[in-house]
Design a protein around this motif. Structure first.
Motif, PDB file in Angstrom:
ATOM      1  N   LYS A 148     -64.831 -18.299 -25.734  1.00 25.21           N
ATOM      2  CA  LYS A 148     -65.184 -19.320 -26.614  1.00 25.21           C
ATOM      3  C   LYS A 148     -64.175 -20.495 -26.903  1.00 25.21           C
ATOM      4  O   LYS A 148     -64.366 -21.702 -26.729  1.00 25.21           O
ATOM      5  CB  LYS A 148     -65.307 -18.727 -28.171  1.00 25.21           C
ATOM      6  CG  LYS A 148     -65.567 -19.766 -29.324  1.00 25.21           C
ATOM      7  CD  LYS A 148     -65.830 -19.123 -30.739  1.00 25.21           C
ATOM      8  CE  LYS A 148     -66.026 -19.919 -31.772  1.00 25.21           C
ATOM      9  NZ  LYS A 148     -67.287 -20.754 -31.481  1.00 25.21           N
ATOM     10  N   GLU A 149     -62.803 -20.103 -26.794  1.00 30.66           N
ATOM     11  CA  GLU A 149     -61.585 -20.918 -26.805  1.00 30.66           C
ATOM     12  C   GLU A 149     -61.763 -21.840 -25.519  1.00 30.66           C
ATOM     13  O   GLU A 149     -61.632 -22.931 -25.916  1.00 30.66           O
ATOM     14  CB  GLU A 149     -60.314 -20.183 -27.112  1.00 30.66           C
ATOM     15  CG  GLU A 149     -59.386 -20.831 -27.009  1.00 30.66           C
ATOM     16  CD  GLU A 149     -58.318 -21.157 -25.523  1.00 30.66           C
ATOM     17  OE1 GLU A 149     -58.165 -22.259 -25.404  1.00 30.66           O
ATOM     18  OE2 GLU A 149     -58.230 -20.158 -24.756  1.00 30.66           O
ATOM     19  N   MET A 150     -61.985 -21.145 -24.393  1.00 27.55           N
ATOM     20  CA  MET A 150     -61.826 -22.058 -23.292  1.00 27.55           C
ATOM     21  C   MET A 150     -62.914 -23.111 -23.015  1.00 27.55           C
ATOM     22  O   MET A 150     -62.974 -24.126 -22.836  1.00 27.55           O
ATOM     23  CB  MET A 150     -61.536 -21.159 -21.966  1.00 27.55           C
ATOM     24  CG  MET A 150     -60.136 -20.482 -22.159  1.00 27.55           C
ATOM     25  SD  MET A 150     -59.595 -19.667 -20.550  1.00 27.55           S
ATOM     26  CE  MET A 150     -59.195 -21.154 -19.450  1.00 27.55           C
ATOM     27  N   ALA A 151     -64.186 -22.389 -23.345  1.00 29.45           N
ATOM     28  CA  ALA A 151     -65.430 -23.247 -23.021  1.00 29.45           C
ATOM     29  C   ALA A 151     -65.532 -24.289 -24.008  1.00 29.45           C
ATOM     30  O   ALA A 151     -65.929 -25.423 -23.596  1.00 29.45           O
ATOM     31  CB  ALA A 151     -66.665 -22.307 -23.076  1.00 29.45           C
ATOM     32  N   GLU A 152     -65.150 -23.953 -25.340  1.00 26.05           N
ATOM     33  CA  GLU A 152     -65.350 -25.174 -26.313  1.00 26.05           C
ATOM     34  C   GLU A 152     -64.376 -26.335 -26.030  1.00 26.05           C
ATOM     35  O   GLU A 152     -64.464 -27.315 -26.511  1.00 26.05           O
ATOM     36  CB  GLU A 152     -65.609 -24.461 -27.659  1.00 26.05           C
ATOM     37  CG  GLU A 152     -66.711 -23.856 -27.875  1.00 26.05           C
ATOM     38  CD  GLU A 152     -67.094 -23.037 -29.234  1.00 26.05           C
ATOM     39  OE1 GLU A 152     -66.022 -23.003 -29.927  1.00 26.05           O
ATOM     40  OE2 GLU A 152     -68.207 -22.905 -29.672  1.00 26.05           O
ATOM     41  N   SER A 153     -63.066 -25.924 -25.940  1.00 24.86           N
ATOM     42  CA  SER A 153     -61.996 -26.566 -25.539  1.00 24.86           C
ATOM     43  C   SER A 153     -61.956 -27.562 -24.458  1.00 24.86           C
ATOM     44  O   SER A 153     -62.126 -28.794 -24.431  1.00 24.86           O
ATOM     45  CB  SER A 153     -60.468 -26.004 -25.602  1.00 24.86           C
ATOM     46  OG  SER A 153     -60.364 -25.208 -24.545  1.00 24.86           O
ATOM     47  N   ILE A 154     -62.516 -27.124 -23.226  1.00 22.15           N
ATOM     48  CA  ILE A 154     -62.919 -27.755 -22.090  1.00 22.15           C
ATOM     49  C   ILE A 154     -64.055 -28.424 -22.106  1.00 22.15           C
ATOM     50  O   ILE A 154     -64.005 -29.827 -21.824  1.00 22.15           O
ATOM     51  CB  ILE A 154     -62.747 -26.878 -20.866  1.00 22.15           C
ATOM     52  CG1 ILE A 154     -61.527 -26.061 -20.611  1.00 22.15           C
ATOM     53  CG2 ILE A 154     -63.036 -27.646 -19.553  1.00 22.15           C
ATOM     54  CD1 ILE A 154     -61.426 -25.072 -19.424  1.00 22.15           C
ATOM     55  N   ASP A 155     -65.074 -27.923 -22.963  1.00 24.69           N
ATOM     56  CA  ASP A 155     -66.411 -28.771 -23.200  1.00 24.69           C
ATOM     57  C   ASP A 155     -67.111 -28.829 -21.806  1.00 24.69           C
ATOM     58  O   ASP A 155     -68.222 -28.181 -21.826  1.00 24.69           O
ATOM     59  CB  ASP A 155     -66.268 -29.905 -23.836  1.00 24.69           C
ATOM     60  CG  ASP A 155     -67.370 -30.462 -23.924  1.00 24.69           C
ATOM     61  OD1 ASP A 155     -68.346 -29.780 -24.342  1.00 24.69           O
ATOM     62  OD2 ASP A 155     -67.688 -31.913 -24.107  1.00 24.69           O
ATOM     63  N   MET A 156     -66.797 -29.570 -21.021  1.00 25.76           N
ATOM     64  CA  MET A 156     -67.720 -30.130 -19.862  1.00 25.76           C
ATOM     65  C   MET A 156     -67.488 -28.981 -18.819  1.00 25.76           C
ATOM     66  O   MET A 156     -66.658 -28.624 -18.462  1.00 25.76           O
ATOM     67  CB  MET A 156     -67.394 -31.540 -19.489  1.00 25.76           C
ATOM     68  CG  MET A 156     -67.433 -32.612 -20.494  1.00 25.76           C
ATOM     69  SD  MET A 156     -69.006 -32.745 -21.118  1.00 25.76           S
ATOM     70  CE  MET A 156     -69.946 -33.747 -19.951  1.00 25.76           C
ATOM     71  N   CYS A 157     -68.745 -28.775 -18.143  1.00 24.56           N
ATOM     72  CA  CYS A 157     -68.731 -28.065 -17.073  1.00 24.56           C
ATOM     73  C   CYS A 157     -69.757 -28.300 -16.085  1.00 24.56           C
ATOM     74  O   CYS A 157     -70.612 -29.012 -16.390  1.00 24.56           O
ATOM     75  CB  CYS A 157     -68.873 -26.227 -17.341  1.00 24.56           C
ATOM     76  SG  CYS A 157     -70.673 -26.146 -18.172  1.00 24.56           S
ATOM     77  N   MET A 158     -69.665 -27.694 -14.817  1.00 22.72           N
ATOM     78  CA  MET A 158     -70.762 -27.862 -13.887  1.00 22.72           C
ATOM     79  C   MET A 158     -71.662 -26.542 -13.981  1.00 22.72           C
ATOM     80  O   MET A 158     -71.039 -25.388 -13.847  1.00 22.72           O
ATOM     81  CB  MET A 158     -70.095 -27.847 -12.351  1.00 22.72           C
ATOM     82  CG  MET A 158     -69.303 -29.182 -12.210  1.00 22.72           C
ATOM     83  SD  MET A 158     -70.178 -30.816 -12.227  1.00 22.72           S
ATOM     84  CE  MET A 158     -71.333 -30.571 -10.939  1.00 22.72           C
ATOM     85  N   SER A 216     -72.438 -30.340 -21.337  1.00 18.52           N
ATOM     86  CA  SER A 216     -71.621 -30.216 -22.513  1.00 18.52           C
ATOM     87  C   SER A 216     -71.634 -28.714 -23.074  1.00 18.52           C
ATOM     88  O   SER A 216     -73.127 -28.709 -23.554  1.00 18.52           O
ATOM     89  CB  SER A 216     -71.850 -31.447 -23.140  1.00 18.52           C
ATOM     90  OG  SER A 216     -70.942 -31.431 -24.307  1.00 18.52           O
ATOM     91  N   THR A 217     -70.892 -28.116 -23.328  1.00 21.72           N
ATOM     92  CA  THR A 217     -70.962 -26.981 -24.147  1.00 21.72           C
ATOM     93  C   THR A 217     -71.242 -27.298 -25.766  1.00 21.72           C
ATOM     94  O   THR A 217     -70.437 -27.887 -26.187  1.00 21.72           O
ATOM     95  CB  THR A 217     -69.681 -25.988 -23.831  1.00 21.72           C
ATOM     96  OG1 THR A 217     -69.628 -25.943 -22.570  1.00 21.72           O
ATOM     97  CG2 THR A 217     -70.052 -24.827 -24.702  1.00 21.72           C
ATOM     98  N   LYS A 218     -72.416 -26.710 -26.365  1.00 21.78           N
ATOM     99  CA  LYS A 218     -72.626 -27.093 -27.710  1.00 21.78           C
ATOM    100  C   LYS A 218     -72.131 -25.920 -28.420  1.00 21.78           C
ATOM    101  O   LYS A 218     -71.509 -26.051 -29.503  1.00 21.78           O
ATOM    102  CB  LYS A 218     -74.158 -27.114 -27.802  1.00 21.78           C
ATOM    103  CG  LYS A 218     -74.815 -28.309 -27.128  1.00 21.78           C
ATOM    104  CD  LYS A 218     -74.235 -29.527 -27.612  1.00 21.78           C
ATOM    105  CE  LYS A 218     -74.831 -30.704 -26.789  1.00 21.78           C
ATOM    106  NZ  LYS A 218     -74.238 -31.773 -27.429  1.00 21.78           N
ATOM    107  N   GLN A 219     -71.966 -24.848 -27.888  1.00 21.61           N
ATOM    108  CA  GLN A 219     -71.527 -23.534 -28.725  1.00 21.61           C
ATOM    109  C   GLN A 219     -71.412 -22.371 -28.187  1.00 21.61           C
ATOM    110  O   GLN A 219     -72.127 -22.151 -27.035  1.00 21.61           O
ATOM    111  CB  GLN A 219     -72.581 -23.549 -29.892  1.00 21.61           C
ATOM    112  CG  GLN A 219     -72.416 -22.185 -30.729  1.00 21.61           C
ATOM    113  CD  GLN A 219     -73.595 -21.919 -31.683  1.00 21.61           C
ATOM    114  OE1 GLN A 219     -74.722 -21.301 -31.289  1.00 21.61           O
ATOM    115  NE2 GLN A 219     -73.726 -22.459 -33.101  1.00 21.61           N
ATOM    116  N   VAL A 220     -70.402 -21.579 -28.311  1.00 27.05           N
ATOM    117  CA  VAL A 220     -70.288 -20.295 -28.061  1.00 27.05           C
ATOM    118  C   VAL A 220     -70.542 -19.266 -29.219  1.00 27.05           C
ATOM    119  O   VAL A 220     -69.478 -19.465 -29.989  1.00 27.05           O
ATOM    120  CB  VAL A 220     -69.103 -19.892 -26.929  1.00 27.05           C
ATOM    121  CG1 VAL A 220     -69.000 -18.608 -26.806  1.00 27.05           C
ATOM    122  CG2 VAL A 220     -68.667 -21.067 -26.120  1.00 27.05           C
ATOM    123  N   ASP A 221     -71.792 -18.436 -29.349  1.00 30.15           N
ATOM    124  CA  ASP A 221     -71.938 -17.911 -30.364  1.00 30.15           C
ATOM    125  C   ASP A 221     -70.985 -16.665 -30.279  1.00 30.15           C
ATOM    126  O   ASP A 221     -70.223 -16.190 -29.527  1.00 30.15           O
ATOM    127  CB  ASP A 221     -73.245 -17.497 -30.401  1.00 30.15           C
ATOM    128  CG  ASP A 221     -74.031 -16.610 -29.357  1.00 30.15           C
ATOM    129  OD1 ASP A 221     -73.140 -15.622 -28.978  1.00 30.15           O
ATOM    130  OD2 ASP A 221     -75.265 -16.821 -29.236  1.00 30.15           O
TER     131      ASP A 221
END
Length: 166
Positions: free
Chosen positions: A16-26, A42-47
């Motif tokens: 959650k911390e990393m995916a939401e802070s980095i946001d953009m991914c391939m 763009s990551t919208k949420q990590v539940d």
């Protein structure tokens, strides 16, 4: 590099911390085929269960690939802060309006005609195999340690590398 493997709650919190802070991914789909298909998302949420949520167009190539085979690979990269997250998992499509409206933000208007656009679909990826690289210190301290290592020839402990078990 120190190894720091994470499990369960700590693992979900790290994703959650990393995916939401980095946001953009391939996001790569159709990964059994070469070349596989990749698109910026763009990551919208990590539940709370560790599922990573996105919004997409129903008619997009990656959405069609997920319909055929949900195996998906997410590559997050923030070289400026030395943070990297690789997620292999299974993607699922959802067209529930309530979830789409929960994830939708005003900047999504660049791709969709509002949260009621019939072409929107939510995607969630259930992580199955996750690796991360995360600095032990801030960027300046990490850079200083790298310089010291280059000058002295001694390896410096600058980053955690780990596997996440969810």
């Amino acid at each position: 590099m120190s190894i720091k493997n994470l499990y369960n709650e700590e693992a979900r919190a790290k994703i959650k911390e990393m995916a939401e802070s980095i946001d953009m991914c391939m996001m790569s789909t159709d990964i059994d085929k070469k070349p596989f298909h990749s698109v910026v998302m763009s990551t919208k949420q990590v539940d709370s269960e560790g599922k990573i949520w996105f919004l997409s167009g129903k008619s997009s190539e990656h959405t069609k690939n997920i319909e055929k085979d949900g195996h998906t690979y997410l590559m997050y990269s923030d070289p400026g802060s030395f943070k990297f997250l690789n997620v292999f998992g299974k993607a699922h499509l959802h067209d529930e309006r309530a979830k789409i409206k929960e994830l939708y933000v005003k900047t999504d208007d660049a791709w969709f005609d509002g949260p009621d656009d019939p072409n929107i679909v939510a995607i969630h990826v259930v992580p199955q195999d996750v690796n991360y690289w995360d600095p032990k210190s801030n960027k300046l301290v990490s850079l200083a340690k790298m310089v010291v290592g280059a000058i002295t020839g001694e390896q410096q402990e600058t980053i955690y590398e780990g596997k996440v078990e969810v």
